[in-house]
Design a protein around this motif. Sequence first.
Motif, PDB file in Angstrom:
ATOM      1  N   GLN A  45       0.821  -1.211   0.000  1.00 49.75           N
ATOM      2  CA  GLN A  45       0.000   0.000   0.000  1.00 49.75           C
ATOM      3  C   GLN A  45       0.859   1.267   0.000  1.00 49.75           C
ATOM      4  O   GLN A  45       0.536   2.239  -0.682  1.00 49.75           O
ATOM      5  CB  GLN A  45      -0.959  -0.008   1.191  1.00 49.75           C
ATOM      6  CG  GLN A  45      -2.063  -1.039   1.069  1.00 49.75           C
ATOM      7  CD  GLN A  45      -2.946  -0.825  -0.147  1.00 49.75           C
ATOM      8  OE1 GLN A  45      -3.496   0.250  -0.338  1.00 49.75           O
ATOM      9  NE2 GLN A  45      -3.085  -1.853  -0.974  1.00 49.75           N
ATOM     10  N   TYR A  49       0.784   3.920  -3.067  1.00 50.57           N
ATOM     11  CA  TYR A  49       0.463   5.314  -2.763  1.00 50.57           C
ATOM     12  C   TYR A  49       1.562   6.245  -3.301  1.00 50.57           C
ATOM     13  O   TYR A  49       1.278   7.282  -3.891  1.00 50.57           O
ATOM     14  CB  TYR A  49       0.291   5.496  -1.261  1.00 50.57           C
ATOM     15  CG  TYR A  49      -0.066   6.899  -0.847  1.00 50.57           C
ATOM     16  CD1 TYR A  49      -1.332   7.412  -1.107  1.00 50.57           C
ATOM     17  CD2 TYR A  49       0.858   7.721  -0.208  1.00 50.57           C
ATOM     18  CE1 TYR A  49      -1.667   8.706  -0.736  1.00 50.57           C
ATOM     19  CE2 TYR A  49       0.524   9.012   0.161  1.00 50.57           C
ATOM     20  CZ  TYR A  49      -0.735   9.497  -0.096  1.00 50.57           C
ATOM     21  OH  TYR A  49      -1.061  10.781   0.265  1.00 50.57           O
ATOM     22  N   LYS A  53       1.003   9.126  -6.212  1.00 52.87           N
ATOM     23  CA  LYS A  53       1.338  10.540  -5.970  1.00 52.87           C
ATOM     24  C   LYS A  53       2.297  11.084  -7.022  1.00 52.87           C
ATOM     25  O   LYS A  53       2.283  12.273  -7.320  1.00 52.87           O
ATOM     26  CB  LYS A  53       1.918  10.733  -4.565  1.00 52.87           C
ATOM     27  CG  LYS A  53       0.877  10.593  -3.485  1.00 52.87           C
ATOM     28  CD  LYS A  53      -0.187  11.642  -3.692  1.00 52.87           C
ATOM     29  CE  LYS A  53      -1.361  11.486  -2.795  1.00 52.87           C
ATOM     30  NZ  LYS A  53      -2.488  12.312  -3.156  1.00 52.87           N
ATOM     31  N   LEU A  89      -8.813   1.366   0.641  1.00 56.59           N
ATOM     32  CA  LEU A  89      -9.242   2.604   1.277  1.00 56.59           C
ATOM     33  C   LEU A  89     -10.172   2.278   2.437  1.00 56.59           C
ATOM     34  O   LEU A  89     -11.163   1.561   2.268  1.00 56.59           O
ATOM     35  CB  LEU A  89      -9.978   3.496   0.276  1.00 56.59           C
ATOM     36  CG  LEU A  89      -9.217   3.851  -1.001  1.00 56.59           C
ATOM     37  CD1 LEU A  89     -10.118   4.614  -1.950  1.00 56.59           C
ATOM     38  CD2 LEU A  89      -7.982   4.654  -0.662  1.00 56.59           C
ATOM     39  N   TYR A 117      -9.348  10.584  -1.617  1.00 56.82           N
ATOM     40  CA  TYR A 117      -9.072   9.930  -0.352  1.00 56.82           C
ATOM     41  C   TYR A 117      -7.976  10.710   0.348  1.00 56.82           C
ATOM     42  O   TYR A 117      -7.262  11.516  -0.253  1.00 56.82           O
ATOM     43  CB  TYR A 117      -8.683   8.465  -0.545  1.00 56.82           C
ATOM     44  CG  TYR A 117      -7.614   8.242  -1.587  1.00 56.82           C
ATOM     45  CD1 TYR A 117      -6.279   8.228  -1.245  1.00 56.82           C
ATOM     46  CD2 TYR A 117      -7.951   8.051  -2.925  1.00 56.82           C
ATOM     47  CE1 TYR A 117      -5.294   8.033  -2.198  1.00 56.82           C
ATOM     48  CE2 TYR A 117      -6.983   7.853  -3.884  1.00 56.82           C
ATOM     49  CZ  TYR A 117      -5.653   7.840  -3.513  1.00 56.82           C
ATOM     50  OH  TYR A 117      -4.690   7.647  -4.461  1.00 56.82           O
ATOM     51  N   LYS A 118      -7.860  10.482   1.655  1.00 52.81           N
ATOM     52  CA  LYS A 118      -6.889  11.198   2.470  1.00 52.81           C
ATOM     53  C   LYS A 118      -5.974  10.204   3.172  1.00 52.81           C
ATOM     54  O   LYS A 118      -6.398   9.097   3.489  1.00 52.81           O
ATOM     55  CB  LYS A 118      -7.605  12.027   3.539  1.00 52.81           C
ATOM     56  CG  LYS A 118      -8.557  13.053   3.007  1.00 52.81           C
ATOM     57  CD  LYS A 118      -9.319  13.689   4.144  1.00 52.81           C
ATOM     58  CE  LYS A 118     -10.399  14.611   3.593  1.00 52.81           C
ATOM     59  NZ  LYS A 118     -11.284  15.115   4.630  1.00 52.81           N
ATOM     60  N   ARG A 119      -4.772  10.630   3.411  1.00 51.31           N
ATOM     61  CA  ARG A 119      -3.852   9.829   4.212  1.00 51.31           C
ATOM     62  C   ARG A 119      -4.049  10.247   5.656  1.00 51.31           C
ATOM     63  O   ARG A 119      -3.970  11.427   5.988  1.00 51.31           O
ATOM     64  CB  ARG A 119      -2.418  10.063   3.770  1.00 51.31           C
ATOM     65  CG  ARG A 119      -1.469   9.115   4.429  1.00 51.31           C
ATOM     66  CD  ARG A 119      -0.103   9.222   3.829  1.00 51.31           C
ATOM     67  NE  ARG A 119       0.661   8.083   4.248  1.00 51.31           N
ATOM     68  CZ  ARG A 119       1.758   7.694   3.677  1.00 51.31           C
ATOM     69  NH1 ARG A 119       2.224   8.348   2.655  1.00 51.31           N
ATOM     70  NH2 ARG A 119       2.394   6.641   4.125  1.00 51.31           N
ATOM     71  N   SER A 128      -3.041   5.157   7.158  1.00 50.53           N
ATOM     72  CA  SER A 128      -3.982   4.463   6.283  1.00 50.53           C
ATOM     73  C   SER A 128      -4.575   5.480   5.328  1.00 50.53           C
ATOM     74  O   SER A 128      -4.547   6.679   5.573  1.00 50.53           O
ATOM     75  CB  SER A 128      -5.068   3.770   7.097  1.00 50.53           C
ATOM     76  OG  SER A 128      -5.761   4.695   7.887  1.00 50.53           O
ATOM     77  N   LEU A 129      -5.097   4.982   4.241  1.00 55.17           N
ATOM     78  CA  LEU A 129      -5.763   5.820   3.263  1.00 55.17           C
ATOM     79  C   LEU A 129      -7.258   5.704   3.516  1.00 55.17           C
ATOM     80  O   LEU A 129      -7.799   4.602   3.598  1.00 55.17           O
ATOM     81  CB  LEU A 129      -5.409   5.369   1.845  1.00 55.17           C
ATOM     82  CG  LEU A 129      -3.925   5.429   1.509  1.00 55.17           C
ATOM     83  CD1 LEU A 129      -3.664   4.828   0.139  1.00 55.17           C
ATOM     84  CD2 LEU A 129      -3.414   6.841   1.585  1.00 55.17           C
TER      85      LEU A 129
END
Length: 139
Positions: A45, A49, A53, A89, A117-119, A128-129
């Motif tokens: 993950q 990610y 990005k 997610l 989505y946010k970290r 986590s996302l």
Amino acid sequence: MLSKINLLWVVVAVLLVSCAQKKECHNTQRNPILASNIYSSKAYQAELYRLIKESPDVDYYYEMREEIFGQVYLVVSAYGDAFCGKLCLVISEEDASHIAIDASKGYQGAQLIGLKYKRKETAYALSSLVYDSMEYLVD
């Protein structure tokens, strides 16, 4: 003449079907971290990610909703120019009942347009996302 037209339609149909199908990720995986870890692992993950990005254009497709130790996850396939993988997610309890996408409703493989989505940092330095929103589905 009629057989040539029929042949042309067959060729066009084959091309349309092949273009509409999303790429098979496991056949094209070249990233050693993604290839050697299971999709739900922290290393997988984190690497996915990072790749997302760094990529200017990523497409997301709904795979499934999965529950692990009481936490509900939205699993989506992410396709970039040089990578692909399954992104997990976290879905909040509040969002879990409001999110309309579910495999039982025939959404598997649907493209998620405008997925956000946010970290989120959690206890013990884990991150986590977390699902935030999406604009719409293309089924």
